[in-house]
Design a protein around this motif. Structure first.
Motif, PDB file in Angstrom:
ATOM      1  N   GLN A  28     -11.340   3.346   6.733  1.00 32.33           N
ATOM      2  CA  GLN A  28     -10.985   4.320   7.997  1.00 32.33           C
ATOM      3  C   GLN A  28     -10.216   3.594   9.351  1.00 32.33           C
ATOM      4  OE1 GLN A  28     -11.505   8.011   7.153  1.00 32.33           O
ATOM      5  NE2 GLN A  28     -10.560   8.154   9.163  1.00 32.33           N
ATOM      6  N   PHE A  31      -6.586   3.562   7.798  1.00 33.25           N
ATOM      7  CA  PHE A  31      -6.441   4.148   7.649  1.00 33.25           C
ATOM      8  C   PHE A  31      -5.250   5.060   8.561  1.00 33.25           C
ATOM      9  CE2 PHE A  31      -5.319   9.158   6.800  1.00 33.25           C
ATOM     10  CZ  PHE A  31      -4.525   8.922   6.108  1.00 33.25           C
ATOM     11  N   ALA A  35      -1.420   5.640  10.562  1.00 33.68           N
ATOM     12  CA  ALA A  35      -0.963   6.904  10.409  1.00 33.68           C
ATOM     13  C   ALA A  35      -0.154   6.411  11.685  1.00 33.68           C
ATOM     14  CB  ALA A  35      -2.055   7.441  10.579  1.00 33.68           C
ATOM     15  N   TYR A  66       3.963  20.541  12.289  1.00 35.43           N
ATOM     16  CA  TYR A  66       3.255  19.619  11.886  1.00 35.43           C
ATOM     17  C   TYR A  66       4.582  18.094  12.104  1.00 35.43           C
ATOM     18  CZ  TYR A  66       3.253  16.789   7.104  1.00 35.43           C
ATOM     19  OH  TYR A  66       3.041  15.742   6.893  1.00 35.43           O
ATOM     20  N   LEU A  70       2.806  14.472  12.954  1.00 34.53           N
ATOM     21  CA  LEU A  70       2.771  13.414  11.845  1.00 34.53           C
ATOM     22  C   LEU A  70       3.194  12.330  13.018  1.00 34.53           C
ATOM     23  CD1 LEU A  70       4.790  12.761   9.060  1.00 34.53           C
ATOM     24  CD2 LEU A  70       5.170  11.390  10.963  1.00 34.53           C
ATOM     25  N   GLN A  74      -1.551  12.121  13.271  1.00 34.86           N
ATOM     26  CA  GLN A  74      -2.991  13.041  12.337  1.00 34.86           C
ATOM     27  C   GLN A  74      -2.739  14.146  11.519  1.00 34.86           C
ATOM     28  OE1 GLN A  74      -3.137  15.468  16.153  1.00 34.86           O
ATOM     29  NE2 GLN A  74      -4.215  13.931  17.174  1.00 34.86           N
ATOM     30  N   ALA A  75      -1.549  13.267  10.647  1.00 33.47           N
ATOM     31  CA  ALA A  75      -1.140  14.132   9.228  1.00 33.47           C
ATOM     32  C   ALA A  75      -1.121  13.389   8.533  1.00 33.47           C
ATOM     33  CB  ALA A  75       0.268  15.157   9.617  1.00 33.47           C
ATOM     34  N   ASN A  76      -1.211  13.615   6.835  1.00 26.96           N
ATOM     35  CA  ASN A  76      -1.524  13.243   6.146  1.00 26.96           C
ATOM     36  C   ASN A  76       0.150  13.232   5.099  1.00 26.96           C
ATOM     37  OD1 ASN A  76      -4.187  12.369   5.371  1.00 26.96           O
ATOM     38  ND2 ASN A  76      -4.309  14.337   5.027  1.00 26.96           N
ATOM     39  N   VAL A  77       0.819  12.354   5.113  1.00 29.65           N
ATOM     40  CA  VAL A  77       2.031  12.075   4.307  1.00 29.65           C
ATOM     41  C   VAL A  77       2.133  11.996   2.776  1.00 29.65           C
ATOM     42  CG1 VAL A  77       4.129  11.667   5.563  1.00 29.65           C
ATOM     43  CG2 VAL A  77       2.891  11.762   7.082  1.00 29.65           C
ATOM     44  N   SER A  78       3.075  12.720   2.632  1.00 33.17           N
ATOM     45  CA  SER A  78       3.643  12.313   1.083  1.00 33.17           C
ATOM     46  C   SER A  78       4.693  11.704   0.815  1.00 33.17           C
ATOM     47  CB  SER A  78       3.549  13.857   0.393  1.00 33.17           C
ATOM     48  OG  SER A  78       4.863  14.452   0.866  1.00 33.17           O
TER      49      SER A  78
END
Length: 314
Positions: A28, A31, A35, A66, A70, A74-78
């Motif tokens: 964690q 990760f 990020a 968003y 980022l 604090q954002a999940n990124v594709s």
């Protein structure tokens, strides 16, 4: 081969570095840090382009809210989002993905760009040349590691080489099984690839720490894990023990494994060839190559002994 005391020390070493209570927290934290680094890079490149957050959101077709998340890590990124951002800032997507050191040597940047123009085999050759060049003058390691696919002769030759020079012979897979208290099949079923790879690194690290001199046999797929393989290359004189696909298959069946001929012989051979081809540039990073095809055990042992004498014969 470990005695009981050595096994206990190896297990203690693993528990200190890979305790189950720490693995989830470590993942964690890693990760979150990743990020944040990505957010910092996006913000830095945006600033270099002289773009406001609103400008970038409009050009990339991403909401400003968003984008703020980022950049704040604090954002999940594709991959698709990264591609849109890279296009909007006219950057190669690798510039966003790869970390950039502020004080990076300009020559290193040029070297990377040059290496990118080479084929995978040429890149491997360049890596070997660099490593061998800068290893000169460094005290020779008294550890020898054998890499390669099953059936090349690593176990047979490793045991005989260790006996000849009076040093321990250790199989990384055996140490992994000792640490886990179960066999390889159970390890993969219960822990998956990720758990197995962590065990593999810790087993190798512990073995190197506890042996100033040894002959080490690695698992065939160890070379595909860059961090673990790098540790092996830096700590041992490595030899790629190779053979033709046909000899690999013949020797595996000679060990009692009849799966390749149970109705899927041709498919098994094709899989074997594919694995060899996919790993060729990885195995090619070894310090030396020993081809055992068409040779007796004694002939291969003599050649291996000559290759490793400057290390084990010290």
């Amino acid at each position: 081969m470990h005695d009981t005391g050595q096994t206990a020390r190896t297990m203690l070493h693993y528990s200190q570095h890979q305790g189950p209570e720490n693995r989830g927290m470590g993942d964690q934290a890693e990760f979150v840090a990743m990020a944040r680094r990505l957010g910092d890079r996006v913000r830095r490149f945006r600033a270099r382009r002289g773009m406001s957050r609103k400008d970038l959101s409009q050009h990339a077709g991403i909401s400003e809210r968003y984008l703020a998340q980022l950049e704040g890590g604090q954002a999940n990124v594709s991959y698709n989002i990264l591609w849109l951002l890279a296009q909007a800032m006219d950057l190669p997507i690798t510039e966003l993905i790869e970390a950039e050191a502020e004080d990076q040597n300009p020559d290193l940047i040029l070297a990377r760009k040059f290496l990118d123009t080479l084929t995978p085999d040429q890149q491997s050759e360049a890596y070997v040349l660099l490593r061998q060049s800068f290893k000169r003058g460094i005290k020779l390691s008294r550890r020898v590691a054998l890499v390669g696919l099953r059936g090349a002769g690593k176990t047979t030759l490793g045991e005989k080489l260790a006996e000849r020079y009076g040093v321990p012979f250790v199989r990384v897979t055996s140490v992994i099984e000792q640490i886990a208290g179960m066999d390889m099949t159970e390890i993969l079923l219960s822990m998956g690839q990720k758990g197995y790879r962590k065990l593999e690194y810790s087993a190798l690290d512990a073995t190197i720490e506890s042996h100033a001199s040894l002959v080490l046999e690695s698992g065939g797929s160890l070379v595909s894990e860059s961090q673990t393989y790098d540790l092996l290359l830096q700590s041992c004189f490595t030899v790629w023990v190779q053979a033709t696909p046909e000899e690999h298959m013949h020797r595996v069946m000679g060990q009692g494994d009849l799966r390749p001929i149970e109705g899927q012989g041709q498919a098994a051979m094709e899989d074997l060839k594919s694995i060899l081809e996919a790993r060729r540039h990885l195995y090619g990073r070894a310090d030396a190559v020993l081809n055992t095809s068409g040779k007796t055990v004694e002939q291969s042992l003599e050649e291996l002994s000559r290759l490793t004498a400057p290390h084990l014969g010290l």
